[in-house]
Design a protein around this motif. Structure first.
Motif, short mmCIF file in Angstrom:
data_model
loop_
_atom_site.label_atom_id
_atom_site.label_comp_id
_atom_site.label_asym_id
_atom_site.label_seq_id
_atom_site.Cartn_x
_atom_site.Cartn_y
_atom_site.Cartn_z
N GLU A 40 0.91 -1.23 -0.02
CA GLU A 40 0.00 -0.02 -0.10
C GLU A 40 0.85 1.18 -0.23
OE1 GLU A 40 -2.72 -0.60 3.39
OE2 GLU A 40 -3.87 -2.01 2.22
N ARG A 41 1.94 1.10 0.73
CA ARG A 41 2.72 2.33 0.98
C ARG A 41 3.25 2.74 -0.44
NH1 ARG A 41 8.25 2.08 1.84
NH2 ARG A 41 7.88 -0.04 2.86
N LEU A 42 4.10 1.73 -1.16
CA LEU A 42 4.59 1.74 -2.60
C LEU A 42 3.69 1.78 -3.63
CD1 LEU A 42 6.95 -1.43 -2.40
CD2 LEU A 42 7.65 0.97 -2.43
N ASP A 43 2.48 1.44 -3.38
CA ASP A 43 1.40 1.58 -4.48
C ASP A 43 1.07 3.23 -4.39
OD1 ASP A 43 -0.62 0.75 -6.50
OD2 ASP A 43 -2.11 0.91 -5.02
N SER A 44 1.03 3.90 -3.17
CA SER A 44 0.46 5.18 -3.19
C SER A 44 1.42 5.99 -4.17
CB SER A 44 0.44 5.87 -1.86
OG SER A 44 1.54 5.82 -1.22
N ASP A 45 2.55 5.57 -4.06
CA ASP A 45 3.57 6.50 -5.06
C ASP A 45 4.00 6.05 -6.35
OD1 ASP A 45 3.89 8.35 -2.62
OD2 ASP A 45 5.70 7.21 -1.90
N ALA A 46 3.63 4.84 -6.88
CA ALA A 46 4.08 4.30 -8.04
C ALA A 46 3.04 4.83 -9.09
CB ALA A 46 3.65 2.79 -7.87
N ARG A 47 3.95 5.17 -9.98
CA ARG A 47 3.16 5.70 -11.38
C ARG A 47 2.84 4.46 -12.23
NH1 ARG A 47 6.75 10.52 -13.18
NH2 ARG A 47 6.72 11.75 -11.57
N ILE A 48 3.87 3.60 -12.45
CA ILE A 48 3.78 2.40 -13.06
C ILE A 48 3.57 1.19 -12.15
CG2 ILE A 48 4.89 0.84 -14.79
CD1 ILE A 48 6.42 3.49 -15.79
N LYS A 49 2.62 0.61 -12.26
CA LYS A 49 2.29 -0.76 -11.25
C LYS A 49 2.56 -2.09 -11.65
CE LYS A 49 -1.00 2.49 -9.42
NZ LYS A 49 -0.72 2.91 -7.97
N ASP A 50 3.26 -2.18 -12.82
CA ASP A 50 3.46 -3.48 -13.46
C ASP A 50 4.35 -4.43 -12.67
OD1 ASP A 50 1.85 -2.74 -15.58
OD2 ASP A 50 3.43 -2.50 -17.10
N PHE A 51 5.37 -3.66 -11.89
CA PHE A 51 6.23 -4.55 -11.33
C PHE A 51 6.17 -4.39 -9.84
CE2 PHE A 51 8.17 -3.87 -15.48
CZ PHE A 51 8.37 -5.14 -15.76
N LEU A 52 4.88 -3.85 -9.24
CA LEU A 52 4.95 -3.57 -8.00
C LEU A 52 4.81 -4.75 -6.73
CD1 LEU A 52 4.14 -1.25 -6.12
CD2 LEU A 52 1.85 -1.23 -6.44
#
Length: 66
Positions: A40-52
């Motif tokens: 959730e922390r990384l997702d909130s800042d991610a522009r590209i989510k393919d490798f999240l």
């Protein structure tokens, strides 16, 4: 938006969480909590989510090894 469905991503996350729990010999609930918080922390800042999921997995693995 990618072609991966939300259900497939959830299944991928669950597989990664189970693998991390097995690999680190930690309780599944603990790994699930840490993974979810990190995701959730990384997702909130991610522009590209393919490798999240991959990035989250590495981050959690590193944290669990400390």
């Amino acid at each position: 938006m990618g072609s991966t469905s939300r259900n497939e991503r959830k299944q991928d996350r669950q597989s990664v969480i189970q693998a991390l729990a097995d690999e680190t010999h930690r309780p599944l609930d603990d790994v699930d909590r840490i993974f979810t918080e990190t995701y959730e922390r990384l997702d909130s800042d991610a522009r590209i989510k393919d490798f999240l999921i991959l990035l989250t997995s590495k981050t959690v693995r590193d944290e669990l090894r400390k």
